[in-house]
Design a protein around this motif. Structure first.
Motif, mmCIF file in Angstrom:
data_model
loop_
_atom_site.group_PDB
_atom_site.id
_atom_site.type_symbol
_atom_site.label_atom_id
_atom_site.label_comp_id
_atom_site.label_asym_id
_atom_site.label_seq_id
_atom_site.Cartn_x
_atom_site.Cartn_y
_atom_site.Cartn_z
ATOM 1 N N ASN A 255 -20.445 -9.784 -8.388
ATOM 2 C CA ASN A 255 -19.592 -8.584 -8.436
ATOM 3 C C ASN A 255 -18.183 -8.958 -8.913
ATOM 4 O O ASN A 255 -17.768 -10.123 -8.828
ATOM 5 C CB ASN A 255 -19.534 -7.972 -7.030
ATOM 6 C CG ASN A 255 -18.845 -6.613 -7.007
ATOM 7 O OD1 ASN A 255 -18.551 -6.032 -8.049
ATOM 8 N ND2 ASN A 255 -18.595 -6.108 -5.811
ATOM 9 N N PHE A 256 -17.420 -7.972 -9.347
ATOM 10 C CA PHE A 256 -16.009 -8.185 -9.689
ATOM 11 C C PHE A 256 -15.323 -8.770 -8.445
ATOM 12 O O PHE A 256 -15.435 -8.204 -7.352
ATOM 13 C CB PHE A 256 -15.383 -6.851 -10.102
ATOM 14 C CG PHE A 256 -14.045 -7.004 -10.740
ATOM 15 C CD1 PHE A 256 -13.918 -7.465 -12.040
ATOM 16 C CD2 PHE A 256 -12.893 -6.699 -10.037
ATOM 17 C CE1 PHE A 256 -12.684 -7.630 -12.631
ATOM 18 C CE2 PHE A 256 -11.646 -6.849 -10.622
ATOM 19 C CZ PHE A 256 -11.540 -7.314 -11.924
ATOM 20 N N THR B 190 -12.504 -9.105 -6.854
ATOM 21 C CA THR B 190 -11.514 -8.547 -5.920
ATOM 22 C C THR B 190 -12.195 -8.013 -4.655
ATOM 23 O O THR B 190 -11.634 -8.093 -3.555
ATOM 24 C CB THR B 190 -10.656 -7.459 -6.605
ATOM 25 O OG1 THR B 190 -9.506 -7.214 -5.801
ATOM 26 C CG2 THR B 190 -11.386 -6.160 -6.829
ATOM 27 N N ASP B 191 -13.409 -7.505 -4.795
ATOM 28 C CA ASP B 191 -14.128 -6.961 -3.633
ATOM 29 C C ASP B 191 -14.334 -8.063 -2.591
ATOM 30 O O ASP B 191 -14.145 -7.864 -1.392
ATOM 31 C CB ASP B 191 -15.496 -6.396 -4.055
ATOM 32 C CG ASP B 191 -15.378 -5.221 -5.011
ATOM 33 O OD1 ASP B 191 -14.360 -5.144 -5.721
ATOM 34 O OD2 ASP B 191 -16.285 -4.369 -5.068
ATOM 35 N N ALA C 248 -5.294 1.851 -4.507
ATOM 36 C CA ALA C 248 -6.085 1.161 -5.534
ATOM 37 C C ALA C 248 -7.457 0.869 -4.927
ATOM 38 O O ALA C 248 -7.612 0.893 -3.703
ATOM 39 C CB ALA C 248 -5.389 -0.149 -5.921
ATOM 40 N N THR C 249 -8.410 0.577 -5.767
ATOM 41 C CA THR C 249 -9.761 0.310 -5.243
ATOM 42 C C THR C 249 -9.721 -0.809 -4.198
ATOM 43 O O THR C 249 -10.332 -0.694 -3.130
ATOM 44 C CB THR C 249 -10.702 -0.128 -6.387
ATOM 45 O OG1 THR C 249 -10.530 0.769 -7.474
ATOM 46 C CG2 THR C 249 -12.144 -0.140 -5.949
ATOM 47 N N THR C 250 -8.990 -1.873 -4.520
ATOM 48 C CA THR C 250 -8.967 -3.018 -3.603
ATOM 49 C C THR C 250 -8.375 -2.609 -2.247
ATOM 50 O O THR C 250 -8.875 -3.016 -1.190
ATOM 51 C CB THR C 250 -8.153 -4.182 -4.220
ATOM 52 O OG1 THR C 250 -8.562 -4.350 -5.578
ATOM 53 C CG2 THR C 250 -8.374 -5.469 -3.458
ATOM 54 N N CYS D 83 -16.732 1.558 -9.326
ATOM 55 C CA CYS D 83 -15.755 1.439 -10.420
ATOM 56 C C CYS D 83 -16.387 1.592 -11.802
ATOM 57 O O CYS D 83 -15.865 2.291 -12.658
ATOM 58 C CB CYS D 83 -15.034 0.099 -10.338
ATOM 59 S SG CYS D 83 -13.735 0.119 -9.116
ATOM 60 N N HIS D 84 -17.529 0.918 -12.014
ATOM 61 C CA HIS D 84 -18.151 0.975 -13.344
ATOM 62 C C HIS D 84 -19.228 2.057 -13.429
ATOM 63 O O HIS D 84 -19.921 2.156 -14.446
ATOM 64 C CB HIS D 84 -18.739 -0.390 -13.714
ATOM 65 C CG HIS D 84 -17.681 -1.353 -14.158
ATOM 66 N ND1 HIS D 84 -17.279 -1.468 -15.463
ATOM 67 C CD2 HIS D 84 -16.893 -2.198 -13.454
ATOM 68 C CE1 HIS D 84 -16.318 -2.360 -15.559
ATOM 69 N NE2 HIS D 84 -16.057 -2.820 -14.343
ATOM 70 N N ASP E 281 -19.305 0.280 -4.341
ATOM 71 C CA ASP E 281 -18.172 0.270 -5.273
ATOM 72 C C ASP E 281 -18.658 0.907 -6.578
ATOM 73 O O ASP E 281 -19.582 0.386 -7.227
ATOM 74 C CB ASP E 281 -17.727 -1.183 -5.501
ATOM 75 C CG ASP E 281 -16.581 -1.306 -6.508
ATOM 76 O OD1 ASP E 281 -16.445 -0.424 -7.368
ATOM 77 O OD2 ASP E 281 -15.840 -2.307 -6.445
ATOM 78 N N TYR F 127 -9.298 4.857 -13.600
ATOM 79 C CA TYR F 127 -8.689 4.574 -14.911
ATOM 80 C C TYR F 127 -9.696 4.150 -15.971
ATOM 81 O O TYR F 127 -9.346 4.020 -17.127
ATOM 82 C CB TYR F 127 -7.581 3.516 -14.788
ATOM 83 C CG TYR F 127 -7.941 2.293 -13.971
ATOM 84 C CD1 TYR F 127 -8.820 1.340 -14.465
ATOM 85 C CD2 TYR F 127 -7.381 2.100 -12.707
ATOM 86 C CE1 TYR F 127 -9.150 0.226 -13.710
ATOM 87 C CE2 TYR F 127 -7.711 0.978 -11.957
ATOM 88 C CZ TYR F 127 -8.595 0.047 -12.458
ATOM 89 O OH TYR F 127 -8.921 -1.048 -11.714
ATOM 90 N N LYS F 128 -10.948 3.906 -15.589
ATOM 91 C CA LYS F 128 -11.941 3.467 -16.586
ATOM 92 C C LYS F 128 -12.535 4.709 -17.263
ATOM 93 O O LYS F 128 -11.863 5.385 -18.025
ATOM 94 C CB LYS F 128 -13.035 2.630 -15.920
ATOM 95 C CG LYS F 128 -12.547 1.346 -15.274
ATOM 96 C CD LYS F 128 -13.719 0.602 -14.645
ATOM 97 C CE LYS F 128 -13.274 -0.576 -13.809
ATOM 98 N NZ LYS F 128 -12.664 -1.662 -14.572
HETATM 99 C C1 LIG Z 1 -16.153 -3.384 -9.476
HETATM 100 C C2 LIG Z 1 -14.657 -3.359 -9.417
HETATM 101 N N1 LIG Z 1 -14.046 -3.263 -8.215
HETATM 102 C C3 LIG Z 1 -12.702 -3.246 -8.123
HETATM 103 C C4 LIG Z 1 -11.909 -3.340 -9.243
HETATM 104 C C5 LIG Z 1 -10.406 -3.410 -9.045
HETATM 105 O O1 LIG Z 1 -9.853 -2.230 -8.813
HETATM 106 P P1 LIG Z 1 -8.293 -2.038 -8.482
HETATM 107 O O2 LIG Z 1 -7.523 -2.748 -9.539
HETATM 108 O O3 LIG Z 1 -8.167 -0.536 -8.551
HETATM 109 O O4 LIG Z 1 -8.032 -2.556 -7.150
HETATM 110 C C6 LIG Z 1 -12.505 -3.419 -10.511
HETATM 111 C C7 LIG Z 1 -11.716 -3.501 -11.762
HETATM 112 O O5 LIG Z 1 -10.552 -3.545 -11.869
HETATM 113 C C8 LIG Z 1 -13.911 -3.436 -10.588
HETATM 114 O O6 LIG Z 1 -14.515 -3.547 -11.762
#
Ligand SMILES: Cc1ncc(COP(=O)(O)O)c(C=O)c1O
Ligand SMILES: Nc1c(O)cccc1C(=O)C[C@H](N)C(=O)O
Length: 426
Positions: A130-131, A133-134, A102-104, A213-214, A211, A236-237
């Motif tokens: 930022n989102f 989780t990073d 997963a990204t995280t 993701c978007h 990152d 998945y986006k």
């Molecule tokens: C910028 C960003 N980084 C990380 C994630 C999380 O990714 P993951 O659920 O694949 O770990 C998201 C969205 O879910 C995100 O928008």
């Protein structure tokens, strides 16, 4: 944008009739009476994904454990196979990309690989919009090295919805060892100037990770010419890989000699992996940052969706994305601002990612009323309705009709029928 667009429904039809990507929509499963605006969170399923996912299932049914050996070891090497399809999307060599985790998890993987703090250089530079989780991942990584986040994480405090590139660069002091930022912000879809920031980091001897993701599947990216150090993104986006489809990581080939922070047997040389020796023989490409057994079933769906990108190409995708999000912003300006809505995006095309950030004090309840009317947005606190008309499967007429539905909801105040209590997933 003034002058480019006209307000009536005829014009939406005109745009659809002249949309060079209009033909791609039929490759997707589009529900009747539903206007899907959530491709920034989870892209729609395509017939291509269904076909390739079922193919993997079929291999499993027919082959059992032999799935790893059939078709020239395609599924054993599935990350590499998918990385080849990812190559034109991010502009990197296929051996610099792994489709994994997963990204995280990939942030953990790459920060633990690249974070080598010294007495003088031990800070990681991030921002506070930022989102999250990073940041969670990075904070835990500095803790693992014996620091507190307050000591080792330098946060660019953005008071507003956007970040200034000059503030990022000004924060690149001599104690910073890594900069890690998103290319597109999840709330306002602001696009950062990756070239300016990457060059500034490199001039100062700071490692730079992004990152995407978007950004992936929306912007044209060229890692080669940017010469970044590492990157992560989900699939998945906008890439439409399916719920929980595996993420991706990129490692500039100049770093292949690093040992992975999180090692595992799928990062071993393929030739000796099944000799199951006690010593780890690191594969000197991005595949060396794989950890455990790849999730073939979800990778199967991703294969089909990446084929669509290979067919259509990022140049055409970015062009349509800008046009359709531009059209939505035009309609908001023309028809919705009088109802208390505003556009949260920056206005320049070059600063806009794949979604429109529609702000309203009653945004949450309006988003629920939209869902009740068959329009699927998502909502991000405090007041943002995110609307992602996507290049591959959204029509201009859907955008037009959605705006009419929003007008109806606010004029008749039907959103007041909904509770302000947040759902678990918004
Ligand atoms: C910028 C960003 N980084 C990380 C994630 C999380 O990714 P993951 O659920 O694949 O770990 C998201 C969205 O879910 C995100 O928008
Ligand atoms: N990853 C998600 C999930 O597992 C469930 C619901 C939404 C998501 C998201 O993608 C959130 C997303 N990164 C965001 O920008 O808000």
């Amino acid at each position: 944008m003034e002058g480019q667009f006209k307000p009536g429904s005829d014009f939406a039809k005109f745009l659809d009739n002249n949309d060079p990507l209009g033909y791609v929509r039929k490759r997707f499963y589009i529900k009747e009476n539903c206007i899907y605006m959530c491709g920034n969170s989870l892209g729609l399923a395509s017939k291509d994904s269904e076909e390739t996912a079922l193919k993997v299932l079929d291999k499993w049914k027919n082959e059992g454990v032999n799935i790893w050996n059939v078709d020239d070891n395609k599924y054993y090497m599935y990350s590499m196979h998918l990385a080849k399809l990812m190559t034109p999307i991010v502009g990197a060599d296929h051996d610099e990309i792994a489709i994994v985790s997963a990204t995280t998890v990939n942030i953990h993987q790459l920060i633990s690989t690249f974070y080598k703090p010294t007495k003088d250089r031990y800070k990681i530079l991030i921002d506070n919009i930022n989102f999250p989780t990073d940041r969670y991942a990075i904070e835990s990584q500095v803790r693992l090295k014996g620091y507190t986040p307050e000591e080792a994480i330098k946060v660019i405090e953005c008071t507003d919805k956007y970040i200034e590139e000059d503030d990022v660069i000004a924060a690149m002091t001599e104690d910073v060892t890594i900069v890690f930022l998103p290319v597109v912000y999840y709330r306002t879809a602001q696009v950062l100037d990756t070239k300016k920031i990457t060059e500034a980091a490199k001039e100062r001897g700071i490692l730079i990770g992004w990152d995407l993701c978007h950004a992936v599947g929306v912007l044209e990216m060229d890692f080669k010419s940017l010469d970044i150090d590492f990157a992560v993104w989900c699939t998945y986006k906008y890439l439409n890989g399916g719920p929980g489809s595996p993420a991706a990581l990129y490692i500039n080939r100049k770093h292949f000699n690093h040992q992975p922070g999180l090692a595992g047997w799928f990062g071993n040389l393929s030739e000796t992996q099944f000799m199951l020796r006690q010593n780890f023989e690191h594969r000197k490409d991005a595949g060396g940052w794989q950890i455990g057994t790849p999730p073939l079933l979800s990778m199967g769906a991703l294969e089909g969706s990446l084929k669509i990108f290979a067919d259509v190409g990022m140049v055409a995708i970015r062009k349509k994305s800008l046009r359709i999000t531009g059209y939505l912003i035009y309609l908001i300006d023309e028809k919705l601002t009088k109802f208390g809505f505003s556009v949260g995006n920056l206005r320049e095309d070059s600063k806009r990612g794949g979604h429109v950030c529609l702000e309203h004090d009653e945004g949450y309840r309006i988003s629920l009323a939209m869902k009740a009317r068959g329009v699927i947005p998502d909502f991000r606190d405090p007041n943002v309705i995110r609307l992602a008309p996507t290049a591959l499967y959204t029509s201009y007429e859907e955008v037009y009709n959605m705006v009419d539905i929003i007008i109806d909801i606010v004029k008749n105040e039907t959103y007041k029928e909904f509770s302000v209590k947040r759902n678990l997933v918004v």
